[in-house]
Scaffold this motif. Structure first.
Motif, PDB file in Angstrom:
ATOM      1  N   ALA A  78       5.347  -4.425   3.901  1.00 21.05           N
ATOM      2  CA  ALA A  78       5.879  -5.747   4.242  1.00 21.05           C
ATOM      3  C   ALA A  78       6.463  -5.771   5.647  1.00 21.05           C
ATOM      4  N   ALA A  79       6.950  -4.604   6.127  1.00 18.82           N
ATOM      5  CA  ALA A  79       7.580  -4.549   7.448  1.00 18.82           C
ATOM      6  C   ALA A  79       6.574  -4.406   8.588  1.00 18.82           C
ATOM      7  N   LEU A  80       5.331  -4.082   8.283  1.00 18.35           N
ATOM      8  CA  LEU A  80       4.332  -3.865   9.340  1.00 18.35           C
ATOM      9  C   LEU A  80       4.125  -5.085  10.242  1.00 18.35           C
ATOM     10  N   PRO A  81       3.997  -6.305   9.696  1.00 15.31           N
ATOM     11  CA  PRO A  81       3.775  -7.466  10.569  1.00 15.31           C
ATOM     12  C   PRO A  81       4.906  -7.712  11.565  1.00 15.31           C
ATOM     13  N   SER A  82       6.113  -7.273  11.225  1.00 15.45           N
ATOM     14  CA  SER A  82       7.255  -7.496  12.118  1.00 15.45           C
ATOM     15  C   SER A  82       7.599  -6.268  12.962  1.00 15.45           C
ATOM     16  N   GLY A  83       6.647  -5.345  13.065  1.00 10.67           N
ATOM     17  CA  GLY A  83       6.848  -4.190  13.936  1.00 10.67           C
ATOM     18  C   GLY A  83       7.213  -2.903  13.235  1.00 10.67           C
ATOM     19  N   GLY A  84       7.024  -2.840  11.922  1.00  8.08           N
ATOM     20  CA  GLY A  84       7.317  -1.621  11.181  1.00  8.08           C
ATOM     21  C   GLY A  84       6.394  -0.496  11.566  1.00  8.08           C
ATOM     22  N   SER A  85       6.816   0.732  11.299  1.00 12.84           N
ATOM     23  CA  SER A  85       6.047   1.908  11.695  1.00 12.84           C
ATOM     24  C   SER A  85       5.142   2.379  10.563  1.00 12.84           C
ATOM     25  N   LEU A  86       3.927   2.787  10.935  1.00 11.32           N
ATOM     26  CA  LEU A  86       2.997   3.348   9.959  1.00 11.32           C
ATOM     27  C   LEU A  86       3.504   4.674   9.404  1.00 11.32           C
ATOM     28  N   GLU A  87       4.318   5.362  10.181  1.00 10.89           N
ATOM     29  CA  GLU A  87       4.825   6.665   9.747  1.00 10.89           C
ATOM     30  C   GLU A  87       5.663   6.555   8.476  1.00 10.89           C
ATOM     31  N   THR A  88       6.333   5.412   8.303  1.00 10.26           N
ATOM     32  CA  THR A  88       7.162   5.238   7.107  1.00 10.26           C
ATOM     33  C   THR A  88       6.322   5.094   5.838  1.00 10.26           C
ATOM     34  N   LEU A  89       5.014   4.849   6.012  1.00  8.74           N
ATOM     35  CA  LEU A  89       4.141   4.674   4.859  1.00  8.74           C
ATOM     36  C   LEU A  89       3.513   5.974   4.387  1.00  8.74           C
ATOM     37  N   VAL A  90       3.542   6.997   5.225  1.00  5.65           N
ATOM     38  CA  VAL A  90       2.786   8.214   4.933  1.00  5.65           C
ATOM     39  C   VAL A  90       3.263   8.884   3.648  1.00  5.65           C
ATOM     40  N   SER A  91       4.553   9.175   3.567  1.00  2.14           N
ATOM     41  CA  SER A  91       5.063   9.912   2.405  1.00  2.14           C
ATOM     42  C   SER A  91       4.960   9.110   1.107  1.00  2.14           C
ATOM     43  N   PRO A  92       5.521   7.877   1.047  1.00  5.29           N
ATOM     44  CA  PRO A  92       5.396   7.126  -0.212  1.00  5.29           C
ATOM     45  C   PRO A  92       3.952   6.736  -0.514  1.00  5.29           C
ATOM     46  N   GLY A  93       3.166   6.468   0.529  1.00  2.00           N
ATOM     47  CA  GLY A  93       1.765   6.114   0.316  1.00  2.00           C
ATOM     48  C   GLY A  93       0.984   7.265  -0.301  1.00  2.00           C
ATOM     49  N   THR A  94       1.259   8.478   0.151  1.00  2.00           N
ATOM     50  CA  THR A  94       0.606   9.656  -0.422  1.00  2.00           C
ATOM     51  C   THR A  94       0.954   9.794  -1.895  1.00  2.00           C
ATOM     52  N   THR A  95       2.225   9.581  -2.216  1.00  2.00           N
ATOM     53  CA  THR A  95       2.661   9.667  -3.618  1.00  2.00           C
ATOM     54  C   THR A  95       1.935   8.642  -4.488  1.00  2.00           C
ATOM     55  N   VAL A  96       1.834   7.410  -3.986  1.00  2.00           N
ATOM     56  CA  VAL A  96       1.170   6.347  -4.748  1.00  2.00           C
ATOM     57  C   VAL A  96      -0.305   6.675  -4.963  1.00  2.00           C
ATOM     58  N   ILE A  97      -0.977   7.166  -3.919  1.00  2.00           N
ATOM     59  CA  ILE A  97      -2.400   7.484  -4.024  1.00  2.00           C
ATOM     60  C   ILE A  97      -2.637   8.634  -5.003  1.00  2.00           C
ATOM     61  N   VAL A  98      -1.791   9.663  -4.927  1.00  2.00           N
ATOM     62  CA  VAL A  98      -1.941  10.805  -5.841  1.00  2.00           C
ATOM     63  C   VAL A  98      -1.713  10.368  -7.283  1.00  2.00           C
ATOM     64  N   PHE A  99      -0.710   9.507  -7.515  1.00  2.00           N
ATOM     65  CA  PHE A  99      -0.448   9.006  -8.866  1.00  2.00           C
ATOM     66  C   PHE A  99      -1.643   8.211  -9.382  1.00  2.00           C
ATOM     67  N   MET A 100      -2.204   7.341  -8.548  1.00  2.00           N
ATOM     68  CA  MET A 100      -3.355   6.545  -8.962  1.00  2.00           C
ATOM     69  C   MET A 100      -4.568   7.424  -9.236  1.00  2.00           C
ATOM     70  N   THR A 101      -4.741   8.473  -8.424  1.00  2.00           N
ATOM     71  CA  THR A 101      -5.841   9.408  -8.661  1.00  2.00           C
ATOM     72  C   THR A 101      -5.675  10.090 -10.015  1.00  2.00           C
TER      73      THR A 101
ATOM     74  N   LEU B 205       5.870  -0.377  -0.642  1.00  2.00           N
ATOM     75  CA  LEU B 205       5.694  -1.827  -0.519  1.00  2.00           C
ATOM     76  C   LEU B 205       6.591  -2.398   0.575  1.00  2.00           C
ATOM     77  N   SER B 206       7.803  -1.862   0.701  1.00  2.00           N
ATOM     78  CA  SER B 206       8.710  -2.319   1.763  1.00  2.00           C
ATOM     79  C   SER B 206       8.135  -1.985   3.130  1.00  2.00           C
ATOM     80  N   GLY B 207       7.539  -0.796   3.235  1.00  2.00           N
ATOM     81  CA  GLY B 207       6.913  -0.405   4.499  1.00  2.00           C
ATOM     82  C   GLY B 207       5.738  -1.295   4.858  1.00  2.00           C
TER      83      GLY B 207
END
Length: 319
Positions: A215-238, A211-213
């Protein structure tokens, strides 16, 4: 025109009310010892929730996707109505909102105040076991064996005698299957089972990082920071979706077959899980006199909160 406007307003208010239900249920599910299923019972929508979840079958989902073809649109509409998505979607949105907020708080408190957090959770869990034991019967040999089995299994897992992988996508998937299945059972906390599996703080941190990643996207955050936690969230939801379609139904059948024995076992899992937060969160903690006093205080607070909720609600009963 005025009639149509009023209808839209009423429909919007109904969706907002269901979203509020989701906020309440998600808050309960995010706290070990408190069950979202209990909240659903107290607010009067447990029957509708169970019916909607039971209606989520692969056949109906497939019928919805086939609705892109005109010949199948009538069947697709019927399947959508049977799955009650107008109820499930805003409810789910409210639950996600609440879980996200609490996960961020837990992630921060686990680092800054681990003793207080773990003790508070242990108080919630222990008090919920006391409350729920009042609703089951342990008058037969089978019930006693179920109680001993549940408490022993939880203690062995909590003490790391029976060990699960601390991290790894496979374990995250299993955690999703188990936790989401428990969320629909009054009296049984999905978060408690995540603590027992050693995944609660880890998953809270991953969700908070995701979620922090975002929120940081509009101000120039990197998509790379979302890969690892995003994968975890998606696998948990699956895992959660799979759990709703499989394990949740198995538990429901067990309740239909041997209701009391199943509930005794489930409540005993809760009882045996009481020390699990302290083991999983405060492992290696230096136990000074101050830490012990802080822990004892928050243990009492956690138990008091649960007993207070139980009194306000007129009693918590497992389904």
């Amino acid at each position: 025109m005025g009639y149509e406007h009023d209808t839209r307003v009423l429909e919007g208010l109904a969706l907002l009310r269901v979203y509020g239900y989701g906020l309440c249920m998600g808050t309960a599910d995010a706290l070990p010892g408190v069950s979202g299923g209990t909240v659903a019972l107290l607010l009067g929508f447990y029957g509708r929730l169970l019916a909607a979840i039971t209606a989520l079958t692969p056949a109906r989902v497939g019928a919805v996707f086939r609705g892109v073809k005109p010949a199948y649109r009538k069947t697709a509409r019927e399947s959508l109505l049977e799955m009650d998505l107008r109820f499930l979607l805003p409810l789910g949105a409210g639950m996600v909102t609440a879980v996200a907020v609490i996960a961020s708080a837990v992630s921060a408190l686990a680092s800054s105040h681990p003793v207080a957090l773990a003790s508070f959770f242990s108080g919630l869990i222990g008090a919920s076991a006391i409350v729920l034991y009042r609703s089951v019967s342990i008058a037969t040999r089978g019930a006693v064996l179920a109680m001993v089995a549940g408490i022993s299994l939880a203690l062995l897992v909590g003490a790391n005698v029976i060990q699960f992988p601390v991290t790894g996508l496979w374990m995250v998937f299993v955690a999703g299957v188990v936790a989401i299945s428990a969320m629909i059972l009054p009296g049984i906390s999905g978060s408690l089972l995540l603590i027992l599996l050693g995944q609660y703080v880890y998953l809270s941190g991953e969700l908070s990082a995701f979620l922090s990643g975002l929120a940081a996207l509009p101000s120039g955050g990197s998509l790379e920071t979302l890969v690892s936690p995003g994968t975890t969230v998606i696998v948990f939801m699956t895992g959660g979706v799979v759990g709703l379609l499989t394990v949740a139904r198995v538990v429901r059948r067990a309740l239909d077959w041997q209701r009391n024995l199943t509930l005794v076992f489930l409540v005993s899992l809760i009882a045996g899980s009481t020390p699990a937060p302290l083991i999983n969160i405060v492992e290696g903690q230096a136990w000074s006199t101050e830490a012990i006093l802080i822990g004892t205080g928050w243990l009492v607070v956690g138990a008091g909160v649960l007993f207070g909720l139980n009194a306000l609600a007129g009693g918590f009963d497992p389904e």
